[in-house]
Design a protein around this motif. Structure first.
Motif, short mmCIF file in Angstrom:
data_model
loop_
_atom_site.label_atom_id
_atom_site.label_comp_id
_atom_site.label_asym_id
_atom_site.label_seq_id
_atom_site.Cartn_x
_atom_site.Cartn_y
_atom_site.Cartn_z
N ASP A 20 -4.97 6.26 1.63
CA ASP A 20 -5.33 7.05 0.46
C ASP A 20 -4.17 6.94 -0.53
O ASP A 20 -3.01 7.15 -0.16
CB ASP A 20 -5.56 8.52 0.84
N SER A 21 -4.51 6.62 -1.78
CA SER A 21 -3.46 6.43 -2.78
C SER A 21 -3.60 7.43 -3.92
O SER A 21 -4.65 8.05 -4.09
CB SER A 21 -3.52 5.00 -3.34
N SER A 34 2.00 3.46 -3.29
CA SER A 34 1.19 4.49 -3.95
C SER A 34 0.48 5.42 -2.97
O SER A 34 -0.44 6.14 -3.35
CB SER A 34 0.15 3.82 -4.87
N ALA A 35 0.92 5.42 -1.71
CA ALA A 35 0.28 6.27 -0.70
C ALA A 35 0.56 7.75 -0.95
O ALA A 35 1.66 8.13 -1.34
CB ALA A 35 0.78 5.89 0.70
N LEU A 83 0.81 -1.22 0.00
CA LEU A 83 0.00 0.00 0.00
C LEU A 83 0.84 1.27 0.00
O LEU A 83 0.46 2.27 -0.60
CB LEU A 83 -0.94 0.01 1.20
N ARG A 110 -10.13 7.38 -3.54
CA ARG A 110 -8.94 6.63 -3.95
C ARG A 110 -8.32 5.85 -2.80
O ARG A 110 -7.14 5.57 -2.78
CB ARG A 110 -7.91 7.59 -4.54
N ARG A 111 -9.14 5.49 -1.85
CA ARG A 111 -8.67 4.71 -0.71
C ARG A 111 -8.53 3.25 -1.13
O ARG A 111 -9.43 2.67 -1.72
CB ARG A 111 -9.65 4.82 0.45
N THR A 125 -11.15 -1.04 -3.28
CA THR A 125 -10.93 0.40 -3.38
C THR A 125 -12.21 1.14 -2.99
O THR A 125 -13.30 0.59 -3.08
CB THR A 125 -10.54 0.82 -4.81
#
Length: 121
Positions: free
Chosen positions: A75-76, A50-51, A47, A107-108, A103
């Motif tokens: 959140d990404s 892309s955080a 994760l 964008r979580r 998802t």
């Protein structure tokens, strides 16, 4: 139990320690405890790639008899779940037993895993 930490690798030790402590209190074997620690670490690593900088990583632990569920979310940038065709996902699945990603909202991105006491994946 819910823990929220900064979305940075330096803070993952908190989640690894909490995971091991909860699994030990639930009478998981030493092998199960180590599998869970590594699985939570691996899920977080997937994760964090892309955080969004400065965001928080949220981890929810749910204990029931013989079962520990862990949900990690952040959140990404892209809102895309990690690829299931990678070595990292294969390792995560082998360690945890049950693994899923999702998802939303926004964008979580979330990875949920579950480990049963005595289940060697």
């Amino acid at each position: 139990m819910r823990l929220t930490i900064p979305a940075a690798g330096a803070y993952l030790v908190v989640l690894r320690t909490a995971t091991a402590s909860l699994a030990a209190r639930a009478d998981f074997t030493l092998d199960d405890i180590e599998d869970l620690r590594i699985a939570v670490d691996e899920a977080c690593a997937l994760l964090l790639v892309s955080a969004v900088p400065g965001s928080a990583l949220e981890c929810v632990f749910t204990l029931s008899p013989g079962l520990l569920r862990v949900t990690v979310s952040v959140d990404s940038f892209d809102g895309e779940p990690p690829s299931k065709d990678t070595f990292a996902w294969t390792v995560l699945s082998a360690l945890a037993g049950e693994v899923a990603s999702s998802t939303g909202p926004g964008r979580r991105v979330t990875i949920a895993l579950a480990k049963r006491r005595g289940d060697r994946g």
